[in-house]
Scaffold this active site. Structure first.
Site, PDB file in Angstrom:
ATOM      1  N   SER A   1     172.105  50.462  -1.767  1.00 30.13           N
ATOM      2  CA  SER A   1     173.461  50.036  -2.113  1.00 30.13           C
ATOM      3  C   SER A   1     173.420  48.547  -2.421  1.00 30.13           C
ATOM      4  O   SER A   1     172.457  47.854  -2.049  1.00 30.13           O
ATOM      5  CB  SER A   1     174.374  50.277  -0.902  1.00 30.13           C
ATOM      6  OG  SER A   1     175.632  49.651  -1.063  1.00 30.13           O
TER       7      SER A   1
ATOM      8  N   TYR B   1     176.377  50.182   8.199  1.00 30.22           N
ATOM      9  CA  TYR B   1     176.035  50.527   6.819  1.00 30.22           C
ATOM     10  C   TYR B   1     175.141  49.461   6.185  1.00 30.22           C
ATOM     11  O   TYR B   1     174.128  49.759   5.559  1.00 30.22           O
ATOM     12  CB  TYR B   1     177.337  50.686   6.022  1.00 30.22           C
ATOM     13  CG  TYR B   1     177.176  51.262   4.630  1.00 30.22           C
ATOM     14  CD1 TYR B   1     177.218  52.635   4.422  1.00 30.22           C
ATOM     15  CD2 TYR B   1     177.012  50.429   3.512  1.00 30.22           C
ATOM     16  CE1 TYR B   1     177.096  53.174   3.145  1.00 30.22           C
ATOM     17  CE2 TYR B   1     176.881  50.952   2.244  1.00 30.22           C
ATOM     18  CZ  TYR B   1     176.932  52.329   2.052  1.00 30.22           C
ATOM     19  OH  TYR B   1     176.810  52.848   0.789  1.00 30.22           O
TER      20      TYR B   1
HETATM   21  P1  NAD Z   1     179.884  61.438  -0.780  1.00 34.37           P
HETATM   22  O1  NAD Z   1     180.645  61.360   0.491  1.00 34.37           O
HETATM   23  O2  NAD Z   1     180.583  61.863  -2.028  1.00 34.37           O
HETATM   24  O3  NAD Z   1     178.602  62.390  -0.591  1.00 34.37           O
HETATM   25  C1  NAD Z   1     177.791  62.306   0.529  1.00 34.37           C
HETATM   26  C2  NAD Z   1     176.892  63.532   0.582  1.00 34.37           C
HETATM   27  O4  NAD Z   1     176.066  63.443   1.746  1.00 34.37           O
HETATM   28  C3  NAD Z   1     177.658  64.851   0.707  1.00 34.37           C
HETATM   29  O5  NAD Z   1     176.992  65.850  -0.029  1.00 34.37           O
HETATM   30  C4  NAD Z   1     177.572  65.152   2.209  1.00 34.37           C
HETATM   31  O6  NAD Z   1     177.691  66.547   2.503  1.00 34.37           O
HETATM   32  C5  NAD Z   1     176.172  64.639   2.491  1.00 34.37           C
HETATM   33  N1  NAD Z   1     175.919  64.355   3.904  1.00 34.37           N
HETATM   34  C6  NAD Z   1     176.610  63.547   4.745  1.00 34.37           C
HETATM   35  N2  NAD Z   1     176.056  63.558   5.966  1.00 34.37           N
HETATM   36  C7  NAD Z   1     174.978  64.369   5.890  1.00 34.37           C
HETATM   37  C8  NAD Z   1     173.989  64.790   6.816  1.00 34.37           C
HETATM   38  N3  NAD Z   1     174.007  64.364   8.085  1.00 34.37           N
HETATM   39  N4  NAD Z   1     173.033  65.649   6.398  1.00 34.37           N
HETATM   40  C9  NAD Z   1     173.009  66.105   5.121  1.00 34.37           C
HETATM   41  N5  NAD Z   1     173.917  65.735   4.201  1.00 34.37           N
HETATM   42  C10 NAD Z   1     174.885  64.879   4.581  1.00 34.37           C
HETATM   43  O7  NAD Z   1     179.219  59.978  -0.946  1.00 34.37           O
HETATM   44  P2  NAD Z   1     178.610  59.220  -2.230  1.00 34.37           P
HETATM   45  O8  NAD Z   1     179.514  58.099  -2.548  1.00 34.37           O
HETATM   46  O9  NAD Z   1     178.197  60.162  -3.281  1.00 34.37           O
HETATM   47  O10 NAD Z   1     177.325  58.566  -1.538  1.00 34.37           O
HETATM   48  C11 NAD Z   1     175.997  58.999  -1.773  1.00 34.37           C
HETATM   49  C12 NAD Z   1     175.040  57.874  -1.406  1.00 34.37           C
HETATM   50  O11 NAD Z   1     175.264  56.760  -2.250  1.00 34.37           O
HETATM   51  C13 NAD Z   1     175.206  57.369   0.040  1.00 34.37           C
HETATM   52  O12 NAD Z   1     173.937  57.072   0.579  1.00 34.37           O
HETATM   53  C14 NAD Z   1     175.994  56.099  -0.154  1.00 34.37           C
HETATM   54  O13 NAD Z   1     175.790  55.188   0.890  1.00 34.37           O
HETATM   55  C15 NAD Z   1     175.435  55.603  -1.465  1.00 34.37           C
HETATM   56  N6  NAD Z   1     176.285  54.645  -2.164  1.00 34.37           N
HETATM   57  C16 NAD Z   1     177.528  54.986  -2.565  1.00 34.37           C
HETATM   58  C17 NAD Z   1     178.302  54.050  -3.240  1.00 34.37           C
HETATM   59  C18 NAD Z   1     179.693  54.354  -3.727  1.00 34.37           C
HETATM   60  O14 NAD Z   1     180.367  53.437  -4.183  1.00 34.37           O
HETATM   61  N7  NAD Z   1     180.152  55.588  -3.691  1.00 34.37           N
HETATM   62  C19 NAD Z   1     177.798  52.770  -3.484  1.00 34.37           C
HETATM   63  C20 NAD Z   1     176.513  52.463  -3.059  1.00 34.37           C
HETATM   64  C21 NAD Z   1     175.761  53.414  -2.403  1.00 34.37           C
END
Ligand code: NAD
Length: 259
Positions: free
Chosen positions: A142, A155
């Site tokens: 991130s 985080y």
């Molecule tokens: P999201 O909430 O849409 O999806 C998260 C996914 O992880 C879901 O499929 C959920 O079921 C799964 N998950 C959660 N806990 C779990 C566990 N214990 N075991 C297995 N699966 C699990 O989130 P997102 O925004 O798509 O985030 C995905 C990744 O990208 C994360 O690592 C997040 O930190 C990172 N990220 C997101 C952003 C953003 O702006 N959305 C920015 C930077 C990084």
């Protein structure tokens, strides 16, 4: 083309993971889907991936449980009849609170789900990747892997840790056909971020106003990063052109960390 490869994307039932899985399937890779969600939703995802002429199966495990991760990766190998050779560590959660009020259990949970899980999965896929002397490991860190924001102690620590891990694995595999890299997205409009906007909107202005403020605070582009663009970066890192990209982190953050 990634035809003949097997990709496991953790947390691919939603958001960025689902988008990355879709891009990998478009490139021809077979897909092991993982994460939580209602059965019918997961069946729908598998259907749309299979429609792209690739194999797709759901492999259910909690990424924060080392044993379950190992079992899940073994199970994927059995189901597909081939080992995972593309691993995208994407599953992650968020929780915000000032440090003095941050619950210890929440902190430990985020460290496990967002960071330790990467170690568990990498440990489990490396033997087969080494045996075939090819592999791609991509960790979704991130902008918070490079810089901090208030109220996100767990985080930010976890995402910084992921970048450290990425470099270690890259060094250990440097003389092999395995690469390990990270992507550092800025704001992407997914359920994870929508929850944060809703939390802000409950305390301040409307959802739309808070959405705009959220971008203005951090992301100079003033726009969300597109999930398809993250997917395209993953596909590129999996290509032969990515063979000597090792231990790198790619910011895709609309200028967030350029400031
Ligand atoms: P999201 O909430 O849409 O999806 C998260 C996914 O992880 C879901 O499929 C959920 O079921 C799964 N998950 C959660 N806990 C779990 C566990 N214990 N075991 C297995 N699966 C699990 O989130 P997102 O925004 O798509 O985030 C995905 C990744 O990208 C994360 O690592 C997040 O930190 C990172 N990220 C997101 C952003 C953003 O702006 N959305 C920015 C930077 C990084």
């Amino acid at each position: 083309s990634l035809k003949g490869h097997l990709a496991l994307v953790t947390g691919s039932t939603s958001g960025i993971g689902l988008g990355i899985a879709t891009s990998l399937a478009d490139a021809g890779a077979n897909l092991a889907i993982n994460g939580f969600g209602p059965d019918e939703e997961i069946q729908k995802i598998l259907g749309s991936l299979r429609a792209k002429n690739v194999k797709a199966e759901f492999v259910s495990f909690d990424v924060s449980d080392a044993e379950k991760v190992e079992e899940g990766i073994k199970k994927a190998k059995e189901i597909f009849g081939q080992p995972v050779d593309i691993l995208v560590n994407n599953a992650g959660i968020q929780f915000t609170s000032p440090t003095e009020d941050f619950p210890v259990e929440k902190f430990d949970q985020i460290i496990k789900i967002n960071m330790s899980s990467n170690f568990y999965a990498i440990k489990a896929v490396l033997p087969d990747m080494k045996a075939q002397n090819w592999g791609r490991i991509i960790n979704i860190s991130s902008a918070h892997g490079k810089v901090a924001s208030a109220n996100k102690i767990a985080y930010v620590a976890a995402k910084h840790g992921v970048l450290g891990m990425t470099k270690v694995v890259a060094l250990e595999t440097a003389k092999t056909g395995i690469t390990c890299n990270a992507i550092c997205p800025g704001w992407v409009l997914t359920p994870l971020v929508e929850t944060q906007i809703r939390k802000r909107a409950a305390e301040n202005e409307t959802f739309e106003v808070e959405k705009k403020k959220l971008l203005e605070e951090k992301q100079p582009s003033g726009d969300f990063v597109k999930i398809e663009d993250l997917g395209a970066m993953v596909v590129f890192l999996c290509s032969e052109a990515g063979a000597n990209i090792r231990g790198s982190d790619f910011s895709m953050d609309g200028g967030w960390t350029a400031q």
